[in-house]
Design an enzyme around this catalytic site. Sequence first.
Site, PDB file in Angstrom:
ATOM      1  N   SER A  41      -6.362 -10.782  23.531  1.00 47.49           N
ATOM      2  CA  SER A  41      -7.346  -9.719  23.364  1.00 47.49           C
ATOM      3  C   SER A  41      -8.770 -10.233  23.569  1.00 47.49           C
ATOM      4  O   SER A  41      -9.067 -11.408  23.356  1.00 47.49           O
ATOM      5  CB  SER A  41      -7.224  -9.118  21.964  1.00 47.49           C
ATOM      6  OG  SER A  41      -7.349 -10.124  20.977  1.00 47.49           O
ATOM      7  N   GLN A  72     -11.955 -10.811  22.004  1.00 48.05           N
ATOM      8  CA  GLN A  72     -12.041 -11.055  20.567  1.00 48.05           C
ATOM      9  C   GLN A  72     -13.198 -11.979  20.241  1.00 48.05           C
ATOM     10  O   GLN A  72     -13.819 -12.598  21.110  1.00 48.05           O
ATOM     11  CB  GLN A  72     -10.743 -11.689  20.074  1.00 48.05           C
ATOM     12  CG  GLN A  72     -10.447 -13.046  20.708  1.00 48.05           C
ATOM     13  CD  GLN A  72      -9.109 -13.609  20.262  1.00 48.05           C
ATOM     14  OE1 GLN A  72      -9.070 -14.518  19.448  1.00 48.05           O
ATOM     15  NE2 GLN A  72      -8.011 -13.070  20.805  1.00 48.05           N
ATOM     16  N   HIS A  99     -14.423 -14.483  16.432  1.00 44.14           N
ATOM     17  CA  HIS A  99     -14.083 -14.880  15.074  1.00 44.14           C
ATOM     18  C   HIS A  99     -15.348 -14.856  14.217  1.00 44.14           C
ATOM     19  O   HIS A  99     -16.405 -15.306  14.654  1.00 44.14           O
ATOM     20  CB  HIS A  99     -13.457 -16.273  15.065  1.00 44.14           C
ATOM     21  CG  HIS A  99     -12.287 -16.390  15.987  1.00 44.14           C
ATOM     22  ND1 HIS A  99     -11.154 -15.618  15.855  1.00 44.14           N
ATOM     23  CD2 HIS A  99     -12.078 -17.174  17.075  1.00 44.14           C
ATOM     24  CE1 HIS A  99     -10.291 -15.931  16.807  1.00 44.14           C
ATOM     25  NE2 HIS A  99     -10.832 -16.858  17.565  1.00 44.14           N
ATOM     26  N   LYS A 132     -13.901 -19.238  11.634  1.00 46.61           N
ATOM     27  CA  LYS A 132     -12.877 -19.792  12.510  1.00 46.61           C
ATOM     28  C   LYS A 132     -13.483 -20.320  13.818  1.00 46.61           C
ATOM     29  O   LYS A 132     -13.119 -19.875  14.899  1.00 46.61           O
ATOM     30  CB  LYS A 132     -11.813 -18.731  12.811  1.00 46.61           C
ATOM     31  CG  LYS A 132     -10.553 -19.264  13.489  1.00 46.61           C
ATOM     32  CD  LYS A 132      -9.627 -18.108  13.854  1.00 46.61           C
ATOM     33  CE  LYS A 132      -8.422 -18.590  14.644  1.00 46.61           C
ATOM     34  NZ  LYS A 132      -7.575 -17.480  15.114  1.00 46.61           N
ATOM     35  N   GLU A 170     -13.472 -22.704  16.878  1.00 49.96           N
ATOM     36  CA  GLU A 170     -12.278 -23.303  17.464  1.00 49.96           C
ATOM     37  C   GLU A 170     -12.601 -24.033  18.758  1.00 49.96           C
ATOM     38  O   GLU A 170     -13.634 -23.794  19.394  1.00 49.96           O
ATOM     39  CB  GLU A 170     -11.204 -22.239  17.713  1.00 49.96           C
ATOM     40  CG  GLU A 170     -11.581 -21.174  18.725  1.00 49.96           C
ATOM     41  CD  GLU A 170     -10.555 -20.057  18.797  1.00 49.96           C
ATOM     42  OE1 GLU A 170      -9.903 -19.754  17.777  1.00 49.96           O
ATOM     43  OE2 GLU A 170     -10.410 -19.459  19.889  1.00 49.96           O
ATOM     44  N   HIS A 203     -14.539 -13.923  23.600  1.00 47.26           N
ATOM     45  CA  HIS A 203     -13.690 -14.723  24.477  1.00 47.26           C
ATOM     46  C   HIS A 203     -12.305 -14.096  24.551  1.00 47.26           C
ATOM     47  O   HIS A 203     -11.953 -13.216  23.769  1.00 47.26           O
ATOM     48  CB  HIS A 203     -13.588 -16.169  23.969  1.00 47.26           C
ATOM     49  CG  HIS A 203     -12.956 -16.303  22.626  1.00 47.26           C
ATOM     50  ND1 HIS A 203     -13.650 -16.083  21.449  1.00 47.26           N
ATOM     51  CD2 HIS A 203     -11.691 -16.626  22.227  1.00 47.26           C
ATOM     52  CE1 HIS A 203     -12.861 -16.267  20.416  1.00 47.26           C
ATOM     53  NE2 HIS A 203     -11.651 -16.592  20.852  1.00 47.26           N
ATOM     54  N   ARG A 223     -10.815  -7.799  17.202  1.00 42.70           N
ATOM     55  CA  ARG A 223     -10.388  -7.477  18.566  1.00 42.70           C
ATOM     56  C   ARG A 223     -10.994  -6.167  19.049  1.00 42.70           C
ATOM     57  O   ARG A 223     -11.288  -5.281  18.257  1.00 42.70           O
ATOM     58  CB  ARG A 223      -8.859  -7.364  18.635  1.00 42.70           C
ATOM     59  CG  ARG A 223      -8.107  -8.595  18.171  1.00 42.70           C
ATOM     60  CD  ARG A 223      -6.598  -8.365  18.213  1.00 42.70           C
ATOM     61  NE  ARG A 223      -5.859  -9.548  17.782  1.00 42.70           N
ATOM     62  CZ  ARG A 223      -5.525  -9.820  16.529  1.00 42.70           C
ATOM     63  NH1 ARG A 223      -5.867  -8.959  15.577  1.00 42.70           N
ATOM     64  NH2 ARG A 223      -4.865 -10.906  16.228  1.00 42.70           N
ATOM     65  N   LYS A 236      -2.788  -4.432  19.454  1.00 42.37           N
ATOM     66  CA  LYS A 236      -3.073  -4.588  18.028  1.00 42.37           C
ATOM     67  C   LYS A 236      -4.317  -3.781  17.637  1.00 42.37           C
ATOM     68  O   LYS A 236      -4.997  -3.187  18.475  1.00 42.37           O
ATOM     69  CB  LYS A 236      -3.264  -6.068  17.694  1.00 42.37           C
ATOM     70  CG  LYS A 236      -2.028  -6.923  17.908  1.00 42.37           C
ATOM     71  CD  LYS A 236      -2.283  -8.370  17.508  1.00 42.37           C
ATOM     72  CE  LYS A 236      -1.049  -9.233  17.701  1.00 42.37           C
ATOM     73  NZ  LYS A 236      -1.279 -10.653  17.318  1.00 42.37           N
TER      74      LYS A 236
END
Length: 420
Positions: free
Chosen positions: A108, A110, A112, A135, A137, A277, A296, A302
């Site tokens: 998706s 999205q 964080h 989050k 990453e 991203h 998302r 979802k």
Amino acid sequence: MSPPVFKIAPGIQAYDWGKKGASSLAAQLAVESVPDFEIDEAKSYAELWMGTHTTLPSRVSATALLSDHLRAHPEFIGAKVAARFPDEASVGQLPFLFKVLSIGTALSIQAHPNKALGAKLHAERPNIYKDPNHKPEMAIALTEFRGFLNFLPLPAIVEHLHNVPEFKGLIRHESVEALVAVAGPDDPVTAPQKAALKAVFGDLMSAPEDKYRPAVEALIARYKRGEVAECEKAWAPLAIQLDKDFPGDVGVLCVFLLNVIDLQPGEAVFLGADVPHAYISGDIMECMAQSDNVVRAGLTPKLRDVPTLVEMLTYEAGPADKQVLEAVEFNRDPATKIYDPPIDEFSVLRVHLAKDEVTTHRPIEGPSIGIVTNGEALVSWGFGEELIVTRGDVFFLAAGHEYKWQARKDSEIFRAFVEA
């Protein structure tokens, strides 16, 4: 006395966007490390989880969680890390989560949340946002990898808005004109530029389905007829690919707003909080802070939380290579490279050894999780203590020990760690 190095059993996640059956690297590795796991060729295997996150915690045995073992042996986490992350260490939790991802179709669109927003979302909707953490990453390519990453330079976005007719009716005229008025150099991006970009992105992602779906369908039909403007040529094949997987989805139009980045094996990107991203294809090592919070807004069946995503983004813009993280030698060791993002929770080592080659890692004052992605090696410590690890093995390494690595075959090993 419990040894400081021991194998652990990770968990495997099957999501629709993963790769089918044995084509999934995550599944291939899971065969070696997840007890009783057998590949089902009808399933799409997406993620191998390595760590203590409560959603899918690693185990040291059928009856014992890794977190239980670490709580019983606080010296394995180390005093410095325990002092830096007391809430996590007190319950045997690591501050990072390590994964292997196998991406068959796009994830998706999205981002964080940062720590403050993560705590707010968790307090308001704990059934959706499962923890209060942030989050950040990092993704390290294991194969050729493609993904969306942050916003294109503003002049490129303006060119697309003017030359892709399907945007008409989806984005307000005043939003486009506001972006045109400020779309000059974007390094650094100014507050007026961010506000204008936010308005454009918000208009697109908030458009009703009865408007964006016909626009996407018209775009793809035009491309399939071969009617592609010069400024669209680089993006048309990807738009067709995304529409095949997510027909008529508004996220297809993000090819004109977001950077597309391509990585070769060993190359990496770091994604801080609130950066838009989406991973599109490939296999990667992924390391993140201990969280599973995702907001998302497209390319997904979802839940979409468009208002939160639009509001939370940083709206930085510019070339995708601004997010690239260069690996450097670890402790002057040519066999080991370190990916060291600008956060406290984790760094990752990549060890490459030819058969019979040997290297030694200095003591790290924090816990590590390792995985062998290729080959076989002997890891040794102390006075003759050693463990053989082969492709697919996942293992824990305690804080404060010097570890020697000897390749029994050409080997690649990744080691995630935290050091306060």
